[in-house]
Design an enzyme around this catalytic site. Structure first.
Site, mmCIF file in Angstrom:
data_model
loop_
_atom_site.group_PDB
_atom_site.id
_atom_site.type_symbol
_atom_site.label_atom_id
_atom_site.label_comp_id
_atom_site.label_asym_id
_atom_site.label_seq_id
_atom_site.Cartn_x
_atom_site.Cartn_y
_atom_site.Cartn_z
ATOM 1 N N HIS A 1 4.596 1.123 11.989
ATOM 2 C CA HIS A 1 3.766 1.810 12.979
ATOM 3 C C HIS A 1 3.644 0.877 14.163
ATOM 4 O O HIS A 1 3.477 -0.337 14.003
ATOM 5 C CB HIS A 1 2.400 2.132 12.378
ATOM 6 C CG HIS A 1 1.431 2.781 13.316
ATOM 7 N ND1 HIS A 1 1.824 3.697 14.278
ATOM 8 C CD2 HIS A 1 0.082 2.660 13.440
ATOM 9 C CE1 HIS A 1 0.751 4.108 14.935
ATOM 10 N NE2 HIS A 1 -0.308 3.488 14.454
ATOM 11 N N GLU B 1 -7.366 26.880 0.361
ATOM 12 C CA GLU B 1 -6.240 27.709 0.787
ATOM 13 C C GLU B 1 -5.516 27.181 2.019
ATOM 14 O O GLU B 1 -4.483 27.734 2.411
ATOM 15 C CB GLU B 1 -6.717 29.151 1.027
ATOM 16 C CG GLU B 1 -7.103 29.868 -0.265
ATOM 17 C CD GLU B 1 -7.340 31.354 -0.070
ATOM 18 O OE1 GLU B 1 -6.807 31.918 0.916
ATOM 19 O OE2 GLU B 1 -8.054 31.951 -0.882
ATOM 20 N N GLY C 1 0.828 -1.197 0.000
ATOM 21 C CA GLY C 1 0.000 0.000 0.000
ATOM 22 C C GLY C 1 0.860 1.243 0.000
ATOM 23 O O GLY C 1 1.964 1.253 -0.549
ATOM 24 N N SER C 2 0.371 2.284 0.644
ATOM 25 C CA SER C 2 1.080 3.568 0.652
ATOM 26 C C SER C 2 2.513 3.428 1.151
ATOM 27 O O SER C 2 3.461 3.808 0.468
ATOM 28 C CB SER C 2 0.324 4.571 1.526
ATOM 29 O OG SER C 2 1.051 5.786 1.636
ATOM 30 N N SER D 1 -4.149 -10.520 -4.843
ATOM 31 C CA SER D 1 -4.064 -9.087 -4.595
ATOM 32 C C SER D 1 -3.865 -8.293 -5.880
ATOM 33 O O SER D 1 -3.043 -8.651 -6.732
ATOM 34 C CB SER D 1 -2.904 -8.787 -3.638
ATOM 35 O OG SER D 1 -2.702 -7.392 -3.520
ATOM 36 N N GLU E 1 -12.006 29.457 0.475
ATOM 37 C CA GLU E 1 -11.555 30.146 1.691
ATOM 38 C C GLU E 1 -11.315 29.224 2.878
ATOM 39 O O GLU E 1 -10.499 29.534 3.743
ATOM 40 C CB GLU E 1 -12.576 31.231 2.076
ATOM 41 C CG GLU E 1 -12.678 32.366 1.069
ATOM 42 C CD GLU E 1 -11.374 33.135 0.913
ATOM 43 O OE1 GLU E 1 -10.544 33.140 1.845
ATOM 44 O OE2 GLU E 1 -11.173 33.732 -0.166
#
Length: 340
Positions: A109, A232, A27-28, A52, A228
């Site tokens: 993690h 931003e 994954g990431s 997968s 806004e």
């Protein structure tokens, strides 16, 4: 306690010579770790389920792909880059049987190790290398000759060299270019969850949504409200990222700075901090971890409902329409779901 920070000069990539690194998951974080390590000259294998969709992506990147069990059995170092909710079950069924004395089990993690969902055998070394950024950023920075600061920690060290192996691994993914900060599993896990829930993801998105809704309900156009209160945000965060809050306040107008200093504390007041303390308490006690694990065991019914509710918010449709008017945002995008 003094903070220990290591760089490329403090890590010896040679410690990984002749060793095989298995990255479980693609994954990431997984795709970034695997590709960066291979580009650093290390022997890498990716462990995935045969069905997968990530198999084709990994093979397309020139990586060797085998089953999770085969990868764990073959490797000297096994890095789990799996989702927190599925890591423990995959570890128990496919990884743990292949671990041998002197092997290194690594995680990106600390969640499952810290909360006891994964309990490695005592004869296995256990460390963590946790980049402080999404995997897509880890990969992009590496390709550009830079790195993402990463945390390193050791939970078990029967071989006596686990920190050195962990530093070599961190260097391999490019972290030594930016700084490898030594910590422990408890600190990384609990601060990471707190940051995600109260500021970086939960707090920020709730604040943006509330701002958007306030303007639209007051009769302003959705497009102006989106620009806004959402679009931003990146401009402001980039200024803070570059030089801290003071840098941002130096750059914005006096009107914006005065509004920041006088109105900001009225929005984020003492009551918000008290609720943050409650959330931190839930993390420290393990309540959040138990809730998350039970939610996934029960089929993610509430989780999926919340996902659908968030995706259906009008600001998502407005944002998509506005981004279509800015095609340059798609250039060099970090997330390309066909590749990573």
């Amino acid at each position: 306690m003094a903070l220990s920070i290591y760089y490329d000069k403090d890590a010896d990539l040679g410690r990984l010579d002749g060793r095989t690194v298995a990255v479980i998951g693609y994954g990431s974080q997984g795709h970034a770790h695997a590709q960066n390590l291979q580009a650093s000259g290390l022997r890498v294998v990716v462990g995935l389920r045969k069905e997968s969709a990530s198999c084709a992506k990994a093979e397309g990147a020139g990586l060797r792909v085998v089953s999770v069990a085969e990868a764990a059995l073959e490797a000297d170092i096994v890095m789990l880059t799996l989702p927190d909710e599925s890591a423990a079950a995959i570890y128990r069924e496919h990884v743990e049987p292949g671990l041998q004395a002197g092997n290194y089990l690594a995680v990106a993690h600390g969640f499952n190790i810290h909360f006891g969902a994964i309990r490695p055998p005592e004869h296995v070394n256990v460390f963590m290398v946790a980049p402080k950024g999404p995997g897509h950023t880890v990969r992009q920075h590496y390709e550009e000759g830079r790195g993402v600061p990463s945390l390193v920690a050791v939970a078990q060290d029967p071989s006596g060299d686990t920190l050195q192996i962990a530093l070599a691994y961190a260097k391999g993914i490019g972290a030594g270019r930016a700084g490898i900060i030594e910590t422990n599993f408890r600190e990384e896990t609990e601060t990471d969850l707190f940051g995600e829930q109260t500021v970086l993801c939960g707090g920020l998105t709730a604040l943006m949504q509330a701002g958007y809704e306030t303007l639209v309900e007051a009769g302003y156009s959705p497009e102006m409200a989106y620009f806004e209160t959402i679009h931003e945000v990146k401009l402001i965060v980039d200024l803070i990222y570059e030089g801290g809050v003071a840098n941002m306040r130096y750059s914005v107008s006096n009107t914006a700075e005065y509004g920041d200093l006088t109105r900001g504390p009225r929005v984020i007041d003492a009551s918000v901090k008290e609720r943050m303390k409650e959330i931190l308490g839930e993390i420290q006690s393990g309540r959040f971890a138990r809730e998350f694990i039970v939610e996934n065991q029960s089929g993610c019914v509430s989780f999926e409902a919340l996902r659908r509710q968030g995706a259906a918010h009008p600001m998502e449709e407005v944002g998509a329409r506005l981004r279509d008017l800015m095609p340059w945002l798609r250039e060099k995008r970090l997330v390309d779901r066909t590749k990573n």
